[in-house]
Scaffold this active site. Structure first.
Site, PDB file in Angstrom:
ATOM      1  N   GLY A 153      10.946  -3.445  26.035  1.00  0.00           N
ATOM      2  CA  GLY A 153      11.926  -4.507  26.581  1.00  0.00           C
ATOM      3  C   GLY A 153      13.236  -4.156  25.860  1.00  0.00           C
ATOM      4  CB  ALA A 154      14.501  -1.249  23.936  1.00  0.00           C
ATOM      5  CG  ASN A 155      16.781  -3.560  29.479  1.00  0.00           C
ATOM      6  OD1 ASN A 155      15.420  -3.680  29.317  1.00  0.00           O
ATOM      7  ND2 ASN A 155      17.391  -4.475  29.992  1.00  0.00           N
ATOM      8  N   GLY A 179      19.180  -8.078  24.651  1.00  0.00           N
ATOM      9  CA  GLY A 179      18.671  -9.225  23.736  1.00  0.00           C
ATOM     10  C   GLY A 179      18.038  -8.622  22.358  1.00  0.00           C
ATOM     11  N   GLY A 213      15.386  -7.071  21.794  1.00  0.00           N
ATOM     12  CA  GLY A 213      14.982  -5.437  21.722  1.00  0.00           C
ATOM     13  C   GLY A 213      16.064  -4.609  21.668  1.00  0.00           C
ATOM     14  CB  SER A 260       8.290 -18.061  19.902  1.00  0.00           C
ATOM     15  OG  SER A 260       9.007 -18.805  20.321  1.00  0.00           O
ATOM     16  CE1 TYR A 316       8.919 -17.094  25.481  1.00  0.00           C
ATOM     17  CE2 TYR A 316       8.928 -19.032  24.242  1.00  0.00           C
ATOM     18  CZ  TYR A 316       9.154 -17.835  24.243  1.00  0.00           C
ATOM     19  OH  TYR A 316       9.849 -16.768  23.360  1.00  0.00           O
TER      20      TYR A 316
HETATM   21  N1  LIG Z   1      15.786 -15.310  21.861  1.00  0.00           N
HETATM   22  C1  LIG Z   1      15.168 -16.070  21.141  1.00  0.00           C
HETATM   23  O1  LIG Z   1      15.511 -17.129  20.653  1.00  0.00           O
HETATM   24  C2  LIG Z   1      13.601 -15.844  20.864  1.00  0.00           C
HETATM   25  C3  LIG Z   1      12.850 -16.896  20.278  1.00  0.00           C
HETATM   26  C4  LIG Z   1      11.476 -16.714  20.140  1.00  0.00           C
HETATM   27  C5  LIG Z   1      10.877 -15.574  20.464  1.00  0.00           C
HETATM   28  N2  LIG Z   1      11.714 -14.764  21.247  1.00  0.00           N
HETATM   29  C6  LIG Z   1      10.907 -13.469  21.541  1.00  0.00           C
HETATM   30  O2  LIG Z   1      11.649 -12.174  21.381  1.00  0.00           O
HETATM   31  C7  LIG Z   1      11.441 -11.341  22.585  1.00  0.00           C
HETATM   32  C8  LIG Z   1      12.734 -10.870  23.355  1.00  0.00           C
HETATM   33  O3  LIG Z   1      13.472 -12.137  23.547  1.00  0.00           O
HETATM   34  P1  LIG Z   1      15.098 -11.999  23.986  1.00  0.00           P
HETATM   35  O4  LIG Z   1      15.645 -13.488  23.858  1.00  0.00           O
HETATM   36  O5  LIG Z   1      15.612 -10.736  23.432  1.00  0.00           O
HETATM   37  O6  LIG Z   1      14.949 -11.933  25.531  1.00  0.00           O
HETATM   38  P2  LIG Z   1      15.688 -11.272  26.484  1.00  0.00           P
HETATM   39  O7  LIG Z   1      17.015 -11.012  26.328  1.00  0.00           O
HETATM   40  O8  LIG Z   1      15.477 -11.976  27.966  1.00  0.00           O
HETATM   41  O9  LIG Z   1      15.265  -9.752  26.849  1.00  0.00           O
HETATM   42  C9  LIG Z   1      13.935  -9.776  27.179  1.00  0.00           C
HETATM   43  C10 LIG Z   1      13.600  -8.175  27.534  1.00  0.00           C
HETATM   44  O10 LIG Z   1      12.240  -8.007  27.951  1.00  0.00           O
HETATM   45  C11 LIG Z   1      12.241  -7.131  29.122  1.00  0.00           C
HETATM   46  N3  LIG Z   1      11.258  -7.390  29.974  1.00  0.00           N
HETATM   47  C12 LIG Z   1      10.872  -8.430  30.705  1.00  0.00           C
HETATM   48  N4  LIG Z   1      10.012  -8.335  31.563  1.00  0.00           N
HETATM   49  C13 LIG Z   1       9.514  -6.945  31.216  1.00  0.00           C
HETATM   50  C14 LIG Z   1       8.424  -6.118  32.060  1.00  0.00           C
HETATM   51  N5  LIG Z   1       7.653  -6.457  33.040  1.00  0.00           N
HETATM   52  N6  LIG Z   1       8.408  -4.910  31.622  1.00  0.00           N
HETATM   53  C15 LIG Z   1       9.378  -4.369  30.488  1.00  0.00           C
HETATM   54  N7  LIG Z   1      10.196  -5.173  29.955  1.00  0.00           N
HETATM   55  C16 LIG Z   1      10.340  -6.546  30.345  1.00  0.00           C
HETATM   56  C17 LIG Z   1      13.786  -7.259  29.709  1.00  0.00           C
HETATM   57  O11 LIG Z   1      14.015  -6.315  30.644  1.00  0.00           O
HETATM   58  P3  LIG Z   1      14.945  -6.661  31.999  1.00  0.00           P
HETATM   59  O12 LIG Z   1      16.322  -6.668  31.560  1.00  0.00           O
HETATM   60  O13 LIG Z   1      14.523  -5.594  32.939  1.00  0.00           O
HETATM   61  O14 LIG Z   1      14.700  -7.902  32.417  1.00  0.00           O
HETATM   62  C18 LIG Z   1      14.648  -7.363  28.495  1.00  0.00           C
HETATM   63  O15 LIG Z   1      14.950  -6.257  28.056  1.00  0.00           O
HETATM   64  C19 LIG Z   1      10.797 -11.987  23.499  1.00  0.00           C
HETATM   65  O16 LIG Z   1       9.454 -11.566  23.194  1.00  0.00           O
HETATM   66  C20 LIG Z   1      10.850 -13.366  23.126  1.00  0.00           C
HETATM   67  O17 LIG Z   1       9.566 -14.010  23.788  1.00  0.00           O
HETATM   68  C21 LIG Z   1      12.951 -15.016  21.473  1.00  0.00           C
END
Ligand SMILES: NC(=O)c1ccc[n+]([C@@H]2O[C@H](COP(=O)([O-])OP(=O)(O)OC[C@H]3O[C@@H](n4cnc5c(N)ncnc54)[C@H](OP(=O)(O)O)[C@@H]3O)[C@@H](O)[C@H]2O)c1
Length: 307
Positions: A20-22, A24, A26, A150, A175
């Site tokens: 999921g590196a594209n 946020g 990642g 999280s 979640y």
């Molecule tokens: N942001 C926060 O405050 C927070 C807090 C606690 C934990 N986290 C954890 O940190 C991680 C990243 O969160 P984020 O906030 O950066 O989320 P995000 O911006 O929504 O990014 C999520 C990433 O996961 C990818 N993804 C989703 N479904 C997928 C699939 N089936 N196969 C491959 N890739 C997939 C998305 O790709 P697409 O672009 O293709 O959808 C996107 O690259 C998550 O595990 C989240 O639970 C985040």
């Protein structure tokens, strides 16, 4: 031990895979690791979004060594193809299990195998990926598996009797449950690796509360609306950008002082530099870990090659 996210140790010669590196956390994890000199494999489900992220890193980090690899963590054939490709490399130094659904659907959905979609995305696919990639991790010295947990793990409950939320599904339960499962997995993996005498280390991290409206805009990667920026900035006292959210996973990959079983998160809980921080008792529970493991093996249709 303190850690300066702006002065990373040299990572040349190390190969790190980020799911999921594209976007946020990642994306920023990938960019920061590439800046430190690592070869970063961006494992993404959408080729165009992956290409946009690759171009952004190459634009911003002139000598970056990066490549994209297709991966949909809800698709077993895709996971297996990724694992095979990584095994073909012989050695992987770190696997960052980041892909996730952070805004789950209001109604329960399932993947092609009947697994609840948030559980499938946030843990089951990663479980299968780690199980199949393990020989490439074992081939590295000091390899790390970094699982994104999280703060939601402090607020929810893992229902072992209904892991798939067949009754009482809510987006929040899905979640929180998936993220508790991810943390329990990360700590159980650490126990099993230690018991097997493996050199691979399993570290769990959380990025606090990181929002896109507090994150630098990057073409093709992050372009929140002005309204989103305004709303997210109103929460500036307790939120940070996803570029800062990446500091914990990056530290987990690069800090030689971090070891298996550590839990890292922002110093101020929701924001701040990454420090060692306490995980919930449930996350670290060997009893819960032992009970969850076979359920994950079953749902992911993947025996794990560790007793
Ligand atoms: N942001 C926060 O405050 C927070 C807090 C606690 C934990 N986290 C954890 O940190 C991680 C990243 O969160 P984020 O906030 O950066 O989320 P995000 O911006 O929504 O990014 C999520 C990433 O996961 C990818 N993804 C989703 N479904 C997928 C699939 N089936 N196969 C491959 N890739 C997939 C998305 O790709 P697409 O672009 O293709 O959808 C996107 O690259 C998550 O595990 C989240 O639970 C985040």
């Amino acid at each position: 031990m303190s850690w300066d996210p702006s002065a990373l140790p040299d990572a040349h010669g190390r190969t790190v895979v980020v799911t999921g590196a594209n976007a946020g956390v990642g994306y920023w994890t990938s960019e920061q690791l590439a800046r430190a000199g690592a070869h970063v494999v961006l494992a993404c489900r959408d080729p165009e979004r992956a290409e946009a992220a690759l171009s952004a890193i190459r634009r911003r980090v002139p000598r970056a060594s990066v490549e994209a690899m297709p991966l949909d963590v809800t698709d077993r054939r895709s996971i297996d193809a990724t694992a095979d490709a990584l095994l073909g490399r012989g050695r992987v130094d770190a696997l960052v299990l980041n892909a996730g659904i952070v805004h789950p659907p209001g109604e329960r959905q399932t993947d092609a195998y009947g697994n609840e979609l948030v559980l499938s995305t946030n843990i089951l696919g990663h479980f299968r990926l780690v199980a199949r990639t393990l020989p490439a991790l074992v081939a590295a010295t000091d390899a790390r598996v970094v699982t994104l947990g999280s703060l939601a793990s402090r607020l929810g409950r893992l229902r072992l009797d209904d892991l798939q939320l067949e009754s009482g599904y809510t987006s929040w339960r899905a979640y929180a449950g998936s993220k508790i499962a991810a943390q329990v997995f990360g700590f159980e993996l650490d126990r099993r690796l230690r018991a097997a005498g493996s050199s691979v280390q399993s570290v769990v991290v959380h990025p606090g509360y990181s929002t896109s409206g507090r994150t630098p805009g990057i073409r093709g990667v992050n372009h929140p609306s002005r309204l989103k920026r305004f709303a997210d900035n109103l929460q500036a006292a307790w939120t940070q950008g996803k570029d800062s959210g990446a500091h914990a996973p990056v530290r987990a990959v690069l800090d030689p002082a971090v070891s298996g079983g550590d839990y890292l998160g922002p110093a101020g809980w929701t924001k701040g530099p990454p420090i060692h921080t306490p995980a919930t008792r449930a996350s670290r529970s060997p009893r819960l870990g032992a009970a969850l493991w076979p359920l994950l093996e079953d749902a992911a249709a993947q025996p794990f090659p560790l007793p």
